[in-house]
Motif scaffolding. Sequence first.
Motif, short mmCIF file in Angstrom:
data_model
loop_
_atom_site.label_atom_id
_atom_site.label_comp_id
_atom_site.label_asym_id
_atom_site.label_seq_id
_atom_site.Cartn_x
_atom_site.Cartn_y
_atom_site.Cartn_z
N GLY A 221 84.68 28.48 72.64
CA GLY A 221 85.33 29.44 73.15
C GLY A 221 86.72 29.27 73.87
N ALA A 223 87.38 29.01 77.82
CA ALA A 223 87.47 28.50 79.09
C ALA A 223 88.00 27.32 79.37
CB ALA A 223 85.67 28.36 79.78
N THR B 117 79.31 31.35 87.16
CA THR B 117 79.15 30.10 86.59
C THR B 117 78.71 30.37 85.04
OG1 THR B 117 78.74 28.89 88.43
CG2 THR B 117 78.14 27.67 86.51
N ARG B 120 81.65 32.02 82.89
CA ARG B 120 82.45 30.67 82.50
C ARG B 120 81.69 29.93 81.30
NH1 ARG B 120 83.78 26.87 87.25
NH2 ARG B 120 84.64 25.38 85.93
N ILE B 121 80.54 29.81 81.64
CA ILE B 121 79.58 29.27 80.39
C ILE B 121 79.68 29.85 79.00
CG2 ILE B 121 77.34 28.57 79.61
CD1 ILE B 121 76.75 27.91 82.50
N ASP B 123 82.08 31.84 77.99
CA ASP B 123 83.48 31.80 77.62
C ASP B 123 83.60 30.43 76.97
OD1 ASP B 123 86.29 32.70 77.13
OD2 ASP B 123 86.73 31.81 79.38
N TRP B 124 83.00 29.25 77.59
CA TRP B 124 83.08 28.16 76.87
C TRP B 124 82.63 27.89 75.65
CZ3 TRP B 124 85.45 23.45 78.49
CH2 TRP B 124 85.25 22.47 77.74
N PHE B 125 81.33 28.77 75.43
CA PHE B 125 80.76 28.54 74.18
C PHE B 125 80.84 29.72 73.16
CE2 PHE B 125 78.12 25.64 76.81
CZ PHE B 125 77.97 24.51 76.01
N GLY B 126 81.97 30.53 73.75
CA GLY B 126 82.16 31.58 72.82
C GLY B 126 81.36 32.68 72.71
N SER B 151 87.94 33.76 83.04
CA SER B 151 86.92 33.99 81.89
C SER B 151 86.39 35.46 82.18
CB SER B 151 85.61 32.83 82.13
OG SER B 151 85.87 31.79 81.80
N ARG B 154 87.71 37.62 79.80
CA ARG B 154 87.43 37.20 78.15
C ARG B 154 85.97 37.67 77.96
NH1 ARG B 154 91.33 32.76 79.32
NH2 ARG B 154 89.43 31.42 80.27
N GLY B 233 73.52 26.98 80.11
CA GLY B 233 74.60 25.89 79.62
C GLY B 233 73.81 25.14 78.72
N LEU B 236 72.56 26.89 75.48
CA LEU B 236 73.67 27.60 74.54
C LEU B 236 74.11 25.85 73.73
CD1 LEU B 236 75.31 30.19 76.63
CD2 LEU B 236 73.98 30.61 74.60
N SER B 237 74.33 25.21 74.40
CA SER B 237 75.07 23.93 73.91
C SER B 237 74.09 23.34 72.78
CB SER B 237 75.26 22.78 74.91
OG SER B 237 75.86 21.63 74.38
N VAL B 240 74.00 27.07 69.97
CA VAL B 240 75.18 27.79 69.41
C VAL B 240 75.99 27.03 68.52
CG1 VAL B 240 77.32 28.90 69.88
CG2 VAL B 240 75.61 29.47 71.25
#
Lengths: 241, 241
Positions: A221, A223, B117, B120-121, B123-126, B151, B154, B233, B236-237, B240
């Motif tokens: 994504g 972030a 948090t 943000r996670i 947003d990081w992983f879409g 984030s 988003r 986190g 999802l890591s 995903v």
Amino acid sequence: MLSKKEIKDIQSLSLKKQRDETGLFIAEGPKIVGEMVQHFPEQIERIYGLASWAAAVLLTQKLKTTIVTEAELQRISQLQSPNMVVAVLKQFERKEPNAFSWAIYLDAIQDPGNLGTIIRIADWFGVQAIVCGPGCADVYNPKVVQSTMASIGRVNFFYDDNGGWLLKQTLPIIAATLGGRLLSKYNKMEKGILLIGNESKGLSKELIAMASHQITIDKRGQAESLNAAVATGIILSHLVP
Amino acid sequence: MLSKKEIKDIQSLSLKKQRDETGLFIAEGPKIVGEMVQHFPEQIERIYGLASWAAAVLLTQKLKTTIVTEAELQRISQLQSPNMVVAVLKQFERKEPNAFSWAIYLDAIQDPGNLGTIIRIADWFGVQAIVCGPGCADVYNPKVVQSTMASIGRVNFFYDDNGGWLLKQTLPIIAATLGGRLLSKYNKMEKGILLIGNESKGLSKELIAMASHQITIDKRGQAESLNAAVATGIILSHLVP
């Protein structure tokens, strides 16, 4: 009844200087105090609990206990809403970690909640040592203690105040950065030292230069970054066998 | 100079009721305000910054800006140490998520730092949607806003106040529990809804009963549990694509 001196002594443990001098720290609330009594009874110096707390716990937990009033608890507690019991504990013995398969090295982790969460993560993944470089929060800060639960007694952590510990290590050193090789490209690693950087500045150039690997968590994504404790958990989950 | 009414209006945004009524929220400090101006300028209602802050930022960031004194900033800030600038922003438009490949469903996540948090996670992983079940912290709580950075604009999040949203979903539902199948046994999944439980109680029985999978993060050590955001986190890591 608690004496003025006793109240002052307990209150003063909110300060690092006082904790360092006395070798004591505090933990609050039935959950963490219960865990400490169960797993580390030898660390208990004194417990200050409401009568209602004492009535509800097992006999063994009443050892070294002083019954306090709500007003007294209010005075000795560091919490906005005091939670039934305050324990004064002896700090755990720490030594420089030598033999281990995995360790975490922290570069100026300043948020007490992050430090506590990282200690719990280390305990979950069987990481035997956390080494705190210059600028880290104090592990006996009450906010750190609250977020570690009993893990604080199971993970060896060591303060590397002059920053020389890493230089002596021979295991692979893995830096968590934003511009490294993708985590998904790595398989399990038998041994290693994971470097985690400061919440806003990341790892120092000096530390990155000492790393044998730079690893970046695959981003799908937008972030900009992940929380330091979350990144620690994701990388260890992927690498630790 | 700020009027008394203006100061009171800004201060009142620390309360959820007032945020709900006005449709506004606040963000503080040069970093997050800078990100909001850059990515979501249309959300800016008004910025209150010190002259020293205004002097240092680009012309575009001075739009809708009122210069305030240190004393005024102190009065309108929610922080113990005010940080140069307070922005009042319009809340983002939210709609019930329908088409998505991954979503997170939160069961009574109460700690604002954890909620921020997790955003943000996501947003990081879409992850395109976060659905908050009954009992979650308010996403516009200033502590949540501080820990999400941009984030917050988003990731679509939606409050499922009556708890009926999950019943309508057809994607795999994955519950993070302490007694499920090990995460390492799973491969990537194209789509899914990840259920994350309350910090101390975990997921409710009702939610676990709705899950198609119960997943547990492989444990190599002794900690009882992991922090809710860290668990989000790690899972999802792994899952995903």
